[in-house]
Design an enzyme around this catalytic site. Structure first.
Site, PDB file in Angstrom:
ATOM      1  N   SER A  36       8.955  -7.267 -19.281  1.00 30.72           N
ATOM      2  CA  SER A  36       9.425  -8.623 -19.116  1.00 30.72           C
ATOM      3  C   SER A  36      11.110  -8.441 -19.046  1.00 30.72           C
ATOM      4  O   SER A  36      11.495  -6.803 -18.512  1.00 30.72           O
ATOM      5  CB  SER A  36       9.138  -9.379 -20.228  1.00 30.72           C
ATOM      6  OG  SER A  36      10.034 -10.851 -20.190  1.00 30.72           O
TER       7      SER A  36
ATOM      8  N   LYS B  44      16.825 -10.829 -18.394  1.00 35.30           N
ATOM      9  CA  LYS B  44      16.880 -12.161 -17.589  1.00 35.30           C
ATOM     10  C   LYS B  44      16.080 -13.368 -18.001  1.00 35.30           C
ATOM     11  O   LYS B  44      15.876 -14.353 -18.174  1.00 35.30           O
ATOM     12  CB  LYS B  44      16.272 -11.903 -16.560  1.00 35.30           C
ATOM     13  CG  LYS B  44      18.204 -10.980 -15.889  1.00 35.30           C
ATOM     14  CD  LYS B  44      17.648 -10.454 -14.392  1.00 35.30           C
ATOM     15  CE  LYS B  44      19.242  -9.832 -13.777  1.00 35.30           C
ATOM     16  NZ  LYS B  44      18.605  -8.033 -14.674  1.00 35.30           N
TER      17      LYS B  44
ATOM     18  N   GLU C 207       0.964  -0.638   0.008  1.00 31.89           N
ATOM     19  CA  GLU C 207      -0.016  -0.259  -0.206  1.00 31.89           C
ATOM     20  C   GLU C 207       0.699   1.519  -0.189  1.00 31.89           C
ATOM     21  O   GLU C 207       0.495   2.394  -0.048  1.00 31.89           O
ATOM     22  CB  GLU C 207      -0.741   0.327   1.461  1.00 31.89           C
ATOM     23  CG  GLU C 207      -0.564   0.216   2.478  1.00 31.89           C
ATOM     24  CD  GLU C 207      -1.158  -0.082   3.721  1.00 31.89           C
ATOM     25  OE1 GLU C 207      -0.591   1.080   4.244  1.00 31.89           O
ATOM     26  OE2 GLU C 207      -2.373  -1.018   3.308  1.00 31.89           O
TER      27      GLU C 207
ATOM     28  N   ARG D 202      26.777 -13.959  -7.899  1.00 32.40           N
ATOM     29  CA  ARG D 202      25.656 -14.606  -6.435  1.00 32.40           C
ATOM     30  C   ARG D 202      24.912 -15.407  -7.319  1.00 32.40           C
ATOM     31  O   ARG D 202      24.778 -15.914  -8.985  1.00 32.40           O
ATOM     32  CB  ARG D 202      24.439 -13.108  -6.405  1.00 32.40           C
ATOM     33  CG  ARG D 202      25.402 -12.413  -5.588  1.00 32.40           C
ATOM     34  CD  ARG D 202      24.169 -11.586  -5.298  1.00 32.40           C
ATOM     35  NE  ARG D 202      24.016 -10.303  -6.955  1.00 32.40           N
ATOM     36  CZ  ARG D 202      23.103  -9.719  -7.063  1.00 32.40           C
ATOM     37  NH1 ARG D 202      22.437  -8.775  -5.822  1.00 32.40           N
ATOM     38  NH2 ARG D 202      22.620  -9.291  -7.934  1.00 32.40           N
TER      39      ARG D 202
END
Length: 613
Positions: free
Chosen positions: A409, A412, A319, A542
């Site tokens: 989109s 990736k 919100e 990562r």
């Protein structure tokens, strides 16, 4: 002293100046021995002449001007007022000859004209001079920055004038640089032009510069970026005026000075939009933006309201962002009907109610989980939100006859190595599959990273720099495509206008940028030196992270469109019912282990090859 008393005081001074100038004219004309007949002429005409002159002064508003801000316009007004008054005084003398014996000699009128301009104008401009040399409080001077201005054109002249007029702004203009060799050695508002862009680093050192202001609003973005790069090597705090395309009215003001941001170094020329084409599908339409409180969703909303939709629906599960956007749009576009809907795209019954109630014409679907490492650790949530949420939305759009559906989109999704990219690829497959069986035009728009979006490296780097470092980069060779949030939103809207259904639009992202170079630029923009004031530490890739992102799969090919920054990938061929059945099977796997979920996604997305770090 109140305004009326000041005006009366000026009138008295003007009367004294007018009459003093007549007497000085007499002394000059008659070598200090004024014949008594001429004194009689003066005694009979000085009151009418004074009245005529004061009326002319009033007609040119010399008693209403604020003289501490006097400029060339006020000087012209003084000259015109005195000239008209002198001419009318001469006419009066000619007409009144029978009553006053004669008129003043013409030489007296000429001397009166010159001396009145000098004295009446001088007393007024004295206020302007006093204002310009008023003592600046020592605490203001201590905080003021010695500033070098790049660009000795109109914009540079305006801002220097304002800096000198308002020392409380904290700028001390020290020097200009300009690439026009003909300007070198000249002075603008007391500030010398001392060299060109090639001299900036030497000037910063020799003149102890704290801050550089780039005052080149008319320069091309490419030219400005070259200068930004030069200036960023000085260690000075950088400020700029917006480019001319960013100025609403094309006028430059000191209030428009802002810090140089990383967007200035990486940004591109402004997007050219086909306004008529866009208005054709947004004007007077009910438009829904999912993820409307997020970085891309909120910017889409800001752009959409410009095209006067019938109603704008801002849908988000969170919100706070949606509320802040609603308040912003209420303030800027009070006439546009808009509504915030707090809902999850995972809940199809809630979506059914929304689509049934509002009769939606256009959907921009920006709601998604997008953080790669987080989704690698929580793959089931990525599937529930990105895949199931999108399936729910497209089925509602089809059922309730939405005219156009635009899926946001990402690069990736191309040959994905992480679960987030794989889920976005499934979303593209859903879009292309359902478009074949629906009256709704379904399209996807694919692009890379957006500068400053939530979770991007820019806010992270800024935070690390504020905390004194180190700045963390995963790998020295990692690069990414970048565009600004407004550019991405504008191109998404333009692609929606061009859509016929089933396309994957690919936005021109320009050249990829090395993340480590981005980090160094941000450190320099903060007035610090990379690897000296702020260390850069490499932490390793990562989970699921690529060194290089792609915008196109090998099998897609590429087609040009009429817009130079938008391309189309070759549509895929998918059966919607078969794809939906596979997605339901994937959903049923969510009760299994994460490894089984990864395996199921690999079966559904042939180009997905999970990267394990």
């Amino acid at each position: 002293m109140n305004r009326q008393i000041k005006q009366i005081f000026l009138v008295i001074l003007d009367v004294l100046f007018i009459n003093a100038s007549i007497f000085i004219g007499y002394f000059v004309r008659f070598s200090w021995k004024i014949p008594s007949p001429y004194l009689t002429i003066y005694y009979r005409s000085f009151i009418p002449i004074s009245i005529i002159m004061i009326i002319c002064f009033s007609a040119f508003k010399l008693y209403k001007s604020v003289w501490r801000y006097a400029s060339i316009d006020e000087l012209i007004s003084v000259i015109l007022a005195v000239s008209l008054g002198t001419f009318l005084s001469f006419i009066f003398g000619q007409i009144a000859k029978p009553f006053i014996g004669n008129r003043l000699p013409i030489s007296i009128y000429l001397i009166m004209w010159a001396l009145t301009i000098l004295m009446s104008g001088g007393i007024r401009f004295l206020r302007r001079i006093m204002a310009s040399v008023e003592m600046v409080p020592s605490e203001v001077l201590k905080k003021s920055r010695r500033t070098l201005i790049v660009g000795a054109g109109d914009a540079g002249a305006i801002v220097v004038k304002e800096m000198k007029k308002h020392p409380e702004l904290g700028f001390i203009p020290v020097a200009f640089v300009d690439d026009d060799e003909g300007k070198k050695g000249q002075i603008i508002h007391g500030v010398p032009i001392v060299g060109s862009r090639d001299d900036i680093e030497d000037i910063v050192t020799s003149k102890d510069i704290d801050e550089i202001l780039i005052a080149l609003p008319s320069a091309s973005l490419e030219e400005r970026q070259k200068i930004f790069k030069i200036c960023s090597n000085t260690g000075c705090h950088l400020k700029t005026l917006p480019g001319i395309y960013e100025l609403i009215d094309g006028k430059v003001s000191v209030n428009q000075i802002r810090d140089v941001e990383i967007e200035d170094l990486l940004g591109r020329e402004p997007v050219e939009l086909n306004i008529d084409e866009i208005a054709g599908y947004l004007e007077n339409k009910v438009v829904l933006v999912t993820g409307g409180g997020g970085s891309i969703g909120s910017e889409l909303c800001r752009q959409i309201v410009r095209f006067s939709p019938k109603k704008l629906l801002i849908l988000d599960i969170y919100e706070n962002g949606a509320y802040d956007l609603q308040m912003e749009l209420n303030r800027k576009y009070p006439h546009i009907d808009k509504e915030v809907i707090i809902a999850s795209i995972r809940e199809k019954n809630r979506l059914e109610d929304i689509f049934s109630k509002y009769k939606i014409d256009v959907v921009f679907h920006a709601a998604a989980h997008k953080h790669v490492p987080l989704m690698e650790a929580n793959p089931k949530e990525a599937i529930k939100n990105n895949v199931i949420g999108t399936l729910n939305l497209v089925e509602c759009a089809d059922k309730y006859n939405v005219k156009k559906f635009v899926q946001i989109s990402t690069d990736k999704a191309v040959n994905p190595t992480n679960i987030m990219g794989a889920t976005k690829r499934i979303c593209e497959m859903i879009i292309q599959a359902i478009d074949k069986i629906s009256n709704t035009e379904f399209v996807a728009v694919r692009f890379g990273n957006v500068l400053g979006s939530s979770g991007s490296v820019i806010p992270l780097f800024k935070k690390q720099i504020r905390e004194g470092g180190p700045v963390t980069v995963t790998h020295p060779e990692i690069n990414r495509y970048f565009m600004t949030i407004p550019e991405a939103a504008q191109l998404v809207i333009q692609a929606g206008a061009m859509a016929k259904g089933g396309e994957i639009f690919i936005l021109d992202m320009g050249k990829p940028v090395k993340i480590v170079d981005l980090a160094r630029d941000l450190i320099r923009l903060s007035g610090l030196e990379p690897d000296k004031d702020i260390k850069i530490v490499f932490t390793g890739l990562r989970p699921g992270e690529k060194l290089y992102e792609e915008l196109l799969m090998d099998e897609e090919g590429i087609q040009n469109t009429k817009h130079k920054k938008i391309f189309i990938g070759k549509p895929g061929s998918y059966d919607f019912m078969e794809l939906k059945e596979n997605i339901i099977g994937l959903y049923n796997k969510l009760s299994c282990s994460d490894e089984e979920v990864f395996d199921s996604v690999e079966q559904l997305v042939p180009t997905y090859h999970r990267k394990k770090n």
